[in-house]
Write a protein that holds these residues in place. Structure first.
Motif, PDB file in Angstrom:
ATOM      1  N   SER A 149       0.855  -1.196   0.000  1.00  0.00           N
ATOM      2  CA  SER A 149       0.000   0.000   0.000  1.00  0.00           C
ATOM      3  C   SER A 149       0.885   1.238   0.000  1.00  0.00           C
ATOM      4  CB  SER A 149      -0.912   0.025   1.227  1.00  0.00           C
ATOM      5  OG  SER A 149      -1.819  -1.052   1.199  1.00  0.00           O
ATOM      6  N   THR A 150       0.579   2.160  -0.882  1.00  0.00           N
ATOM      7  CA  THR A 150       1.328   3.409  -0.983  1.00  0.00           C
ATOM      8  C   THR A 150       0.352   4.586  -1.068  1.00  0.00           C
ATOM      9  OG1 THR A 150       1.407   3.548  -3.401  1.00  0.00           O
ATOM     10  CG2 THR A 150       3.055   2.132  -2.323  1.00  0.00           C
ATOM     11  N   ASP A 151       0.910   5.788  -1.141  1.00  0.00           N
ATOM     12  CA  ASP A 151       0.053   6.962  -1.303  1.00  0.00           C
ATOM     13  C   ASP A 151      -0.713   6.910  -2.621  1.00  0.00           C
ATOM     14  OD1 ASP A 151       1.019   7.902   1.078  1.00  0.00           O
ATOM     15  OD2 ASP A 151       2.481   9.277   0.176  1.00  0.00           O
ATOM     16  N   ALA A 152      -0.161   6.175  -3.594  1.00  0.00           N
ATOM     17  CA  ALA A 152      -0.774   6.139  -4.925  1.00  0.00           C
ATOM     18  C   ALA A 152      -1.796   5.031  -5.094  1.00  0.00           C
ATOM     19  CB  ALA A 152       0.307   5.998  -5.993  1.00  0.00           C
ATOM     20  N   GLY A 153      -1.841   4.045  -4.185  1.00  0.00           N
ATOM     21  CA  GLY A 153      -2.796   2.952  -4.317  1.00  0.00           C
ATOM     22  C   GLY A 153      -2.297   1.689  -3.650  1.00  0.00           C
ATOM     23  N   THR A 154      -2.941   0.560  -3.973  1.00  0.00           N
ATOM     24  CA  THR A 154      -2.618  -0.729  -3.361  1.00  0.00           C
ATOM     25  C   THR A 154      -2.435  -1.771  -4.460  1.00  0.00           C
ATOM     26  OG1 THR A 154      -3.880  -0.202  -1.379  1.00  0.00           O
ATOM     27  CG2 THR A 154      -3.422  -2.525  -1.775  1.00  0.00           C
ATOM     28  N   GLY A 155      -1.369  -2.627  -4.293  1.00  0.00           N
ATOM     29  CA  GLY A 155      -1.106  -3.658  -5.293  1.00  0.00           C
ATOM     30  C   GLY A 155      -0.685  -4.966  -4.665  1.00  0.00           C
ATOM     31  N   LEU A 156      -0.740  -6.021  -5.458  1.00  0.00           N
ATOM     32  CA  LEU A 156      -0.319  -7.361  -5.042  1.00  0.00           C
ATOM     33  C   LEU A 156       0.959  -7.711  -5.799  1.00  0.00           C
ATOM     34  CD1 LEU A 156      -3.792  -9.173  -5.136  1.00  0.00           C
ATOM     35  CD2 LEU A 156      -2.682  -8.030  -3.208  1.00  0.00           C
ATOM     36  N   VAL A 157       1.963  -8.254  -5.052  1.00  0.00           N
ATOM     37  CA  VAL A 157       3.281  -8.533  -5.618  1.00  0.00           C
ATOM     38  C   VAL A 157       3.587 -10.022  -5.477  1.00  0.00           C
ATOM     39  CG1 VAL A 157       5.756  -8.014  -5.488  1.00  0.00           C
ATOM     40  CG2 VAL A 157       4.069  -6.208  -5.038  1.00  0.00           C
ATOM     41  N   ASP A 158       4.024 -10.656  -6.561  1.00  0.00           N
ATOM     42  CA  ASP A 158       4.367 -12.079  -6.570  1.00  0.00           C
ATOM     43  C   ASP A 158       5.612 -12.297  -5.736  1.00  0.00           C
ATOM     44  OD1 ASP A 158       5.511 -14.655  -7.454  1.00  0.00           O
ATOM     45  OD2 ASP A 158       3.840 -14.617  -8.888  1.00  0.00           O
ATOM     46  N   GLN A 159       5.540 -13.251  -4.768  1.00  0.00           N
ATOM     47  CA  GLN A 159       6.674 -13.484  -3.875  1.00  0.00           C
ATOM     48  C   GLN A 159       7.803 -14.229  -4.553  1.00  0.00           C
ATOM     49  OE1 GLN A 159       6.324 -16.480  -0.763  1.00  0.00           O
ATOM     50  NE2 GLN A 159       4.283 -17.045  -1.503  1.00  0.00           N
ATOM     51  N   GLY A 160       7.552 -14.845  -5.697  1.00  0.00           N
ATOM     52  CA  GLY A 160       8.605 -15.592  -6.373  1.00  0.00           C
ATOM     53  C   GLY A 160       9.300 -14.791  -7.450  1.00  0.00           C
ATOM     54  N   THR A 161       8.614 -13.859  -8.066  1.00  0.00           N
ATOM     55  CA  THR A 161       9.204 -13.099  -9.169  1.00  0.00           C
ATOM     56  C   THR A 161       9.372 -11.615  -8.854  1.00  0.00           C
ATOM     57  OG1 THR A 161       7.039 -12.585 -10.166  1.00  0.00           O
ATOM     58  CG2 THR A 161       8.082 -14.685 -10.780  1.00  0.00           C
ATOM     59  N   GLY A 162       8.645 -11.115  -7.821  1.00  0.00           N
ATOM     60  CA  GLY A 162       8.721  -9.690  -7.504  1.00  0.00           C
ATOM     61  C   GLY A 162       7.938  -8.832  -8.479  1.00  0.00           C
ATOM     62  N   ARG A 163       7.091  -9.486  -9.292  1.00  0.00           N
ATOM     63  CA  ARG A 163       6.335  -8.756 -10.313  1.00  0.00           C
ATOM     64  C   ARG A 163       5.015  -8.268  -9.721  1.00  0.00           C
ATOM     65  NH1 ARG A 163       2.543 -10.553 -14.055  1.00  0.00           N
ATOM     66  NH2 ARG A 163       2.841 -12.682 -13.289  1.00  0.00           N
ATOM     67  N   LEU A 164       4.591  -7.078 -10.148  1.00  0.00           N
ATOM     68  CA  LEU A 164       3.309  -6.522  -9.708  1.00  0.00           C
ATOM     69  C   LEU A 164       2.193  -7.253 -10.437  1.00  0.00           C
ATOM     70  CD1 LEU A 164       1.974  -4.288  -7.966  1.00  0.00           C
ATOM     71  CD2 LEU A 164       2.006  -2.817 -10.001  1.00  0.00           C
ATOM     72  N   LEU A 165       1.335  -7.936  -9.677  1.00  0.00           N
ATOM     73  CA  LEU A 165       0.298  -8.767 -10.276  1.00  0.00           C
ATOM     74  C   LEU A 165      -0.986  -7.986 -10.551  1.00  0.00           C
ATOM     75  CD1 LEU A 165       0.738 -11.913  -7.982  1.00  0.00           C
ATOM     76  CD2 LEU A 165       1.605 -11.606 -10.326  1.00  0.00           C
ATOM     77  N   SER A 166      -1.377  -7.083  -9.665  1.00  0.00           N
ATOM     78  CA  SER A 166      -2.584  -6.276  -9.866  1.00  0.00           C
ATOM     79  C   SER A 166      -2.463  -4.991  -9.051  1.00  0.00           C
ATOM     80  CB  SER A 166      -3.841  -7.049  -9.452  1.00  0.00           C
ATOM     81  OG  SER A 166      -3.818  -7.339  -8.068  1.00  0.00           O
ATOM     82  N   TRP A 167      -3.303  -4.014  -9.421  1.00  0.00           N
ATOM     83  CA  TRP A 167      -3.183  -2.690  -8.801  1.00  0.00           C
ATOM     84  C   TRP A 167      -4.559  -2.023  -8.732  1.00  0.00           C
ATOM     85  CZ3 TRP A 167       0.465  -0.225  -6.164  1.00  0.00           C
ATOM     86  CH2 TRP A 167       0.344   1.163  -5.953  1.00  0.00           C
ATOM     87  N   ALA A 168      -4.791  -1.231  -7.682  1.00  0.00           N
ATOM     88  CA  ALA A 168      -6.044  -0.484  -7.545  1.00  0.00           C
ATOM     89  C   ALA A 168      -5.710   0.947  -7.115  1.00  0.00           C
ATOM     90  CB  ALA A 168      -6.972  -1.127  -6.521  1.00  0.00           C
ATOM     91  N   ASP A 169      -6.156   1.907  -7.920  1.00  0.00           N
ATOM     92  CA  ASP A 169      -5.994   3.316  -7.546  1.00  0.00           C
ATOM     93  C   ASP A 169      -7.044   3.707  -6.511  1.00  0.00           C
ATOM     94  OD1 ASP A 169      -3.851   3.908  -9.309  1.00  0.00           O
ATOM     95  OD2 ASP A 169      -5.266   4.039 -10.982  1.00  0.00           O
TER      96      ASP A 169
END
Length: 735
Positions: free
Chosen positions: A247-267
């Motif tokens: 969670s950041t000032d810009a929104g909330t996202g889900l991050v893959d624990q194996g690749t570090g890739r951003l899987l989804s995001w919500a503003d």
């Protein structure tokens, strides 16, 4: 209506509002304290670096959170036991416990719910609603008092409690509106009365099912600086399908624990941004300076509660208890009262009682609250109005003429106006006459012609009552018996006699003050608290009608002092002049706030003749701050009636009096105080052009001459006495 909306929430909820405000003010300090004490991250540090540092120390890490104040806290499990700590982001080390400050936790519970859970939350929400009503109605009343919104910070006049109440309100009201409205929003959100503002990123289509990647290697975390992140939730140990939640000032996202890739995001939605902003505005979290400002404004609430209660108590003084007052909406006869000292209320009570005995339904109310919409059944309006000073509205009639002028349509019920005054004054019943003229000019039908009562005459009041009865078709006998004001016994301590040689016997009478109770000192009742310029009402033996004398001292001086001249045939002055030390009189206080020196530093030009010097020497006596004061004093002969001669000489030496100019009406070069002003025209004009105030006390003929002299003196500097009066820089206390 606005005044009622303002008065009763404040009186009923004063204690609750004080608890709400004081606890809120205390809580406003914590965001600033947290920001100052929170360890700071390294410049440019990212969430990836922070997570790696903390994870190295606590392998069972569950969550890292950054508060709006900048403090970073971590939670973990170690050997099946939970742990938490405040973290130094530069090193990842623990620097303190994560448990909330116990004082803050206690204050928060008190502030939110009074330790009563949901029931307490509703009580505190009602307090916030009352505060919002008070702030809105108070703002409207301040604007009305000052003559409009553009005059919000206009100079204040009136009693000290009223001035302090309004002065604080003008600064605090915006903050109280903000705090109260945001509190109501947050309460509504707590009880799910508002839409859920939580962010929920969409579930990812697929995850890598891989584990073991270090946070320092995750691209999604390397792109986020510590200063903008809010929370990082770690995946459950051993669950390859779980993900990091960022969670950041810009929104909330889900991050893959194996690749570090951003899987989804919500503003953030507009609703969530609004909710976060309201939380910040109310708590100060994320806006520490604003929180402190709102906390300071909240401290005004108990002060305004106390001054508001004093204003209400003062407003009730002199007003009779109207036990059988019919509801305003159902009354057939409406009696509106304009009274300064309370005596007109007594006449109104007598009239109301006689009308009720004749079968009428009667509602009695102050003129200041006049609104025809409150009286839909009224068949007649009766106005009983005294006059204050030179034709001004008395205390309970303030704003009546403005309200009348704003009406688009006058009431259909006819009007009768009865004035009360003293025929020896030029402005005899001037305010009542102005009310009558304004009403007739607007087309308000007349029930009776304007009539007047001189010196509270029961006979003249009874005569008017019979005329009113004839107009109503009933027999109306008004047997008014003035009640004696509540008075205290004063003992004469000393007296100084002057003026016998010029056939103007005068005495300076100093009375010892009775011991005041604690309640009297707190509420200002009796003679517990007064200033020079207030009036001492003396009740002469054999009369229920008091005579008033301007006080030449304040309560801080420890005595009540007046200057009295014997008048031919004067009942009260004759009794006072016969007093000897140890003798007693019955007396009471009437405040005269429009004739106080005030506490500002503007120079004062004090002008008086004869006994009119009384309140002026009171101002000089109390001038501990050495404010510039210039006294112009007129007397008959310096060897006979130079009042306070030795005192004035001493006060000049002490710096309390800047200059003394005298005028002597009997002697080789006779002159009056207005002549003394003309002789000092250049200095007087310079003082007034520089912001000085004029205070005149004495006879009306003297005051008229002073006004004419000042008119001439001020002409070169482009001022007039009328302009000074409009600015509150020219005040008179005349007899």
């Amino acid at each position: 209506m606005v005044r009622v909306l303002h008065r009763w929430p404040g009186l009923v909820a004063a204690l609750l509002l004080s608890i709400l405000a004081l606890s809120g003010a205390a809580l406003s300090v914590f965001p600033t304290a947290e920001r100052l004490s929170a360890p700071q991250p390294v410049a440019g540090q990212t969430v990836a670096e922070l997570a790696s540092l903390v994870l190295a120390r606590h392998p069972g890490l569950e969550e890292i959170r950054r508060s709006p104040s900048g403090r970073i806290t971590a939670w973990w499990f170690d050997g099946g036991k939970p742990g938490s700590a405040v973290i130094d982001p530069a090193t990842g080390a623990d620097v303190g416990p994560a448990d909330p400050n116990p004082t803050k936790r206690w204050l928060t519970t008190l502030h939110r719910s009074l330790f009563l859970d949901d029931a307490g939350r509703l009580v505190m929400a009602s307090g916030a609603a009352a505060m919002l009503v008070l702030a809105l109605s108070g703002a409207a009343l301040v604007a009305r008092r000052n003559g409009g919104w553009t005059r919000w910070f206009a100079r204040l006049r009136g009693p000290g409690a009223g001035r302090l109440h309004v002065a604080i309100a003008r600064i605090a009201v915006p903050g109280l509106m903000l705090s109260a409205s945001t509190a109501l929003w947050m309460t509504a959100s707590t009880f799910d009365l508002l839409p859920d503002g939580g962010l929920r990123p969409p579930a990812p289509a697929a995850v890598s099912s891989e584990t073991g990647l270090s946070p320092s290697q995750m691209a999604a975390l390397r792109d986020v600086p510590v200063d903008s992140f809010r929370k990082l939730g770690f995946p459950y140990a051993g669950d390859a399908q779980d993900v990091f939640t960022l969670s950041t000032d810009a929104g909330t996202g889900l991050v893959d624990q194996g690749t570090g890739r951003l899987l989804s995001w919500a503003d953030p939605t507009p609703w969530q941004r609004m909710s976060e902003t309201i939380y910040m505005l109310h708590t100060g979290q994320g806006a520490a300076v604003l929180g402190l400002i709102l906390g300071l404004m909240a401290l005004a609430v108990p002060v305004m509660g106390a001054t508001g209660a004093l204003i209400w108590v003062a407003g009730r003084r002199g007003r009779p208890v109207l036990r059988d007052n019919a509801p305003a909406a159902r009354a057939r006869t409406v009696i509106l009262v304009g009274s300064e000292g309370g005596s007109t209320w007594g006449f109104a009570a007598t009239l109301a009682r006689a009308l009720r005995e004749a079968g009428q339904s009667v509602h009695v109310a102050p003129m200041s609250g006049f609104d025809p919409a409150h009286h839909p059944c009224a068949e007649r309006f009766l106005i009983l109005a005294a006059t204050y000073g030179e034709g001004a509205a008395p205390a309970s009639a303030k704003g009546f003429l403005d309200r009348l002028a704003r009406l688009t349509k006058v009431p259909a019920a006819p009007l009768a106006v009865l004035g009360f005054g003293d025929r020896s004054f030029p402005a005899f019943c001037a305010f009542a006459a102005e009310v009558e003229a304004t009403a007739r000019a607007m087309g308000w039908a007349s029930l009776l012609p304007l009539d007047m009562v001189d010196r509270q005459s029961p006979q003249e009041f009874a005569r008017w009552g019979r005329a009113l009865g004839d107009a109503l078709g009933i027999t109306l006998e008004l047997d008014h018996r003035p009640g004696r004001p509540a008075a205290e016994s004063l003992t004469l301590a000393t007296r100084r006699d002057l003026g016998a040689e010029v056939q103007a016997p005068t005495a300076i009478l100093r009375f010892a003050l009775p011991k005041a109770s604690l309640w009297a000192r707190l509420t200002g009742r009796g003679l517990a608290r007064f200033q020079a310029g207030d009036l001492l009402g003396i009740l002469p033996e054999g009369s229920s009608i008091p005579r008033f004398y301007s006080l030449a001292s304040g309560s801080r001086d420890g005595f009540a002092e007046i200057v009295v001249r014997r008048l031919p045939g004067g009942l009260c002055s004759g009794q006072l002049m016969s007093l000897q030390p140890g003798d007693r009189v019955q007396a009471f206080l009437r405040r005269n706030p429009d004739f106080h020196a005030g506490r500002d530093r503007a120079p004062l030009i004090l002008i008086g003749a004869g006994t009119g010097i009384g309140p002026l020497v009171g101002f000089i006596r109390a001038n501990d701050r050495r404010r510039p004061m210039h006294l112009f004093f007129g007397m008959r002969h310096p060897g006979s009636d130079f009042l306070y001669r030795e005192d004035l000489s001493r006060w000049r030496a002490e710096g309390r009096l800047s200059r003394l100019v005298t005028a002597v009406s009997r002697g080789e070069r006779p002159g009056y105080v207005q002549d003394a002003l003309r002789a000092e025209a250049v200095q007087v004009a310079a003082l007034l052009a520089g912001g000085a105030r004029v205070m005149v006390c004495g006879g009306r003929d003297m005051a008229k001459g002073v006004a004419q002299a000042l008119d001439e003196i001020l002409l070169p500097v482009g001022l007039t006495p009328a302009m000074l009066k409009a600015e509150g820089r020219y005040v008179e206390d005349l007899y």
